[in-house]
Write a protein that holds these residues in place. Structure first.
Motif, PDB file in Angstrom:
ATOM      1  N   ILE A 276      32.856   5.320  -2.266  1.00  0.00           N
ATOM      2  CA  ILE A 276      32.719   5.900  -0.843  1.00  0.00           C
ATOM      3  C   ILE A 276      34.129   5.675  -0.350  1.00  0.00           C
ATOM      4  N   GLU A 277      34.974   6.897   0.321  1.00  0.00           N
ATOM      5  CA  GLU A 277      36.418   6.604   0.611  1.00  0.00           C
ATOM      6  C   GLU A 277      36.564   5.966   1.858  1.00  0.00           C
ATOM      7  N   THR A 278      35.635   5.592   2.757  1.00  0.00           N
ATOM      8  CA  THR A 278      36.018   5.055   3.967  1.00  0.00           C
ATOM      9  C   THR A 278      34.923   4.181   4.367  1.00  0.00           C
ATOM     10  N   ARG A 279      35.005   3.351   5.541  1.00  0.00           N
ATOM     11  CA  ARG A 279      33.796   2.577   5.839  1.00  0.00           C
ATOM     12  C   ARG A 279      33.658   2.869   7.476  1.00  0.00           C
ATOM     13  N   LEU A 280      33.587   4.239   7.625  1.00  0.00           N
ATOM     14  CA  LEU A 280      33.256   4.777   9.073  1.00  0.00           C
ATOM     15  C   LEU A 280      31.842   4.633   9.268  1.00  0.00           C
ATOM     16  N   LEU A 281      31.591   3.380   9.912  1.00  0.00           N
ATOM     17  CA  LEU A 281      30.023   3.173  10.565  1.00  0.00           C
ATOM     18  C   LEU A 281      30.095   2.467  11.610  1.00  0.00           C
ATOM     19  N   SER A 282      29.551   2.840  12.636  1.00  0.00           N
ATOM     20  CA  SER A 282      29.934   1.852  13.775  1.00  0.00           C
ATOM     21  C   SER A 282      28.516   2.076  14.701  1.00  0.00           C
ATOM     22  N   SER A 283      28.334   0.838  15.640  1.00  0.00           N
ATOM     23  CA  SER A 283      27.089   0.923  16.508  1.00  0.00           C
ATOM     24  C   SER A 283      27.456   0.458  17.965  1.00  0.00           C
ATOM     25  N   GLY A 284      26.695   0.922  18.828  1.00  0.00           N
ATOM     26  CA  GLY A 284      26.758   0.691  20.284  1.00  0.00           C
ATOM     27  C   GLY A 284      28.047   1.111  20.877  1.00  0.00           C
ATOM     28  N   PRO A 285      28.787   0.009  21.506  1.00  0.00           N
ATOM     29  CA  PRO A 285      30.023   0.128  22.070  1.00  0.00           C
ATOM     30  C   PRO A 285      31.146   0.724  21.061  1.00  0.00           C
ATOM     31  N   ARG A 286      31.018   0.354  19.950  1.00  0.00           N
ATOM     32  CA  ARG A 286      31.848   0.507  18.801  1.00  0.00           C
ATOM     33  C   ARG A 286      31.977   2.059  18.286  1.00  0.00           C
ATOM     34  N   THR A 287      31.065   2.744  18.839  1.00  0.00           N
ATOM     35  CA  THR A 287      30.820   4.346  18.524  1.00  0.00           C
ATOM     36  C   THR A 287      31.853   5.160  19.445  1.00  0.00           C
ATOM     37  N   ASN A 288      32.518   4.622  20.295  1.00  0.00           N
ATOM     38  CA  ASN A 288      33.496   5.142  21.313  1.00  0.00           C
ATOM     39  C   ASN A 288      34.675   4.397  21.403  1.00  0.00           C
TER      40      ASN A 288
END
Length: 459
Positions: A276-288
């Protein structure tokens, strides 16, 4: 010693059944024979020969996806490369990018490691052989492909191996490449190269070999997918979406972003995927804003969880999908529902525009964009190509189109991802959705099928 103990000892105590020079009543065995036998054994046990296992195969049968003809796919790819080389008047292509080597040979070797340690390269003659320069004792890794004519040991001249003697080693490397060009170039000394440090370019120039841009050759070769490539891609997407389902099942309040992301990795590897090329997962306030890599943050009830798979799955094909989920047994807020609706509408509208013959510029000019309070936080592109990885073309928003943005035209056999990120500038959360779409002769077909979050969509 008991009979059972003796039997066990006799079965396991020998590492080799014979010695290279023979002995006793055994006939002499040469080192060359042993090497050949070891190569044959390793080739027969290569991961690409053993296949992807019952879990993946069962899912593909249930999805009704036929078995691709890999031999035909490999021939198609070489024909695409050589057609581009002829069109651009090159004697051959020298490839270092492991994704390009995969395209040319359908073989792999420590893909991420060789991406930043140039110890593996490949020469594709326009009129001649495919010669793979591989890592030490790795000849067996391409025996399955049927398109590699010769395997030679790679001369690696990065500092890790050559230290302050790099100049000497690079000259030895260049001599081998120049010999191939002279032997198979028919008097043409121009080759295309995808990635090469300046020492290599200069060493080849001293031997009369001129280097041109290999990215243009390979990106254009990879642009139009064959029917067998599309079967491989469909299978990779099915595997990715099955892993996404396992990931969504694991999404419970109290799990960390890192733990949740690990579920996608596990599901991909279990089905024979690669990385998997990235680690692009975020939640809550980390999504913006977007582009937060996953962290130790614990996901809470009511959080949005957004991610982008960027997954290289079975057959080396990319499944590049994005979803946003609501965590916990709850209903979304009005703001969460509004953001989700905007993103889903943008994806639906922009997908509808994708048809053969439409120019890149016209496509972006007609595309739906985020509303003014979300536009400053927009995703960087509206569309991008995809195949063995993210590929040409990349299409920005119309307002971001500049004089050096290349135009072109959608063609049948191209596959593009449609992107949307919706988050208000300075807002609390955001929504990411992305679909993978094939351009057909009459329109398009959405290859990705993982459902949108029903609670967010209904809102």
């Amino acid at each position: 010693m008991t009979g059972r103990t003796s039997a066990n000892f006799g079965r396991h105590r020998k590492i080799m059944p014979f010695e290279p020079g023979g002995g006793g009543s055994s006939p002499p065995v040469s080192v060359e024979d042993l090497r050949a036998a070891a190569r044959d054994k390793a080739a027969a046990l290569n991961q690409h020969v053993l296949g992807y296992g019952e879990v993946a195969e069962r899912e593909w049968r249930e999805a009704g996806i036929p078995v691709p003809d890999l031999a035909a796919m490999r021939r198609y790819r070489l024909e695409r490369i050589r057609a581009e080389l002829k069109r651009r008047d090159y004697a051959g292509a020298l490839l270092y990018d492991p994704v390009n080597i995969r395209y040319a040979t359908d073989s792999t070797n420590m893909q991420l490691w060789v991406a930043h340690n140039p110890t593996r390269h490949c020469f594709v003659a326009t009129e001649g052989p495919v010669v793979l320069f591989d890592y030490f004792s790795c000849e067996h890794l391409s025996d399955h492909s049927g398109v590699v004519d010769e395997v030679r040991p790679a001369v690696s001249w990065m500092y890790l191996y050559s230290g302050e003697l790099t100049d000497m080693k690079v000259r030895r490397w260049a001599a081998g490449i120049a010999d191939l060009v002279r032997e198979h170039g028919g008097g043409n000394s121009r080759i295309s190269v995808d990635h090469l440090d300046h020492e290599g370019v200069e060493a080849l120039a001293r031997l009369g070999v001129t280097v041109g841009g290999g990215e243009a050759v390979m990106e254009n070769a990879r642009l139009i997918k064959s029917p067998d490539e599309l079967l491989c891609m469909r299978r990779s997407i099915v595997a990715c979406e099955a892993a996404m389902g396992e990931m969504e099942a694991a999404l419970k309040p109290g799990i960390s972003e890192n733990e949740l992301w690990a579920e996608l990795h596990r599901g991909n590897i279990a089905r024979g995927g690669e990385w998997i090329e990235t680690r692009l997962l975020s939640s809550g306030p980390r999504t913006n804003p977007w582009f937060q890599e996953c962290s130790s943050r614990v996901i809470e009830t009511g959080d949005l969880v957004a991610f982008d798979t960027d997954l290289i799955g079975p057959y080396g094909f990319c499944a590049d999908l994005s979803r946003t989920w609501l965590c916990g047994d709850c209903q979304p807020s009005n703001e969460q529902s509004d953001l989700y609706r905007i993103a889903a509408d943008q994806i639906a509208h922009n997908t509808e525009l994708m048809k053969p013959g439409v120019s890149f510029r016209d496509l972006v000019e007609r595309s739906k964009v985020p509303p003014p309070d979300c536009f400053p936080a927009r995703y960087g592109v509206l569309y991008h190509g995809v195949g063995l990885a993210d590929e040409y073309p990349t299409l920005p928003h119309a307002s971001d189109w500049t004089a050096d943005t290349p135009d072109g035209e959608l063609e049948p056999g191209m596959v593009l991802c449609v992107e949307s990120y919706i988050g208000r500038l300075g807002g609390h959360e955001g929504v990411k959705i992305e679909e993978q779409v094939l351009i057909t002769g009459s329109g398009n077909e959405k290859l990705s099928s993982y459902p949108l979050d029903a609670r967010l969509k209904a809102g």
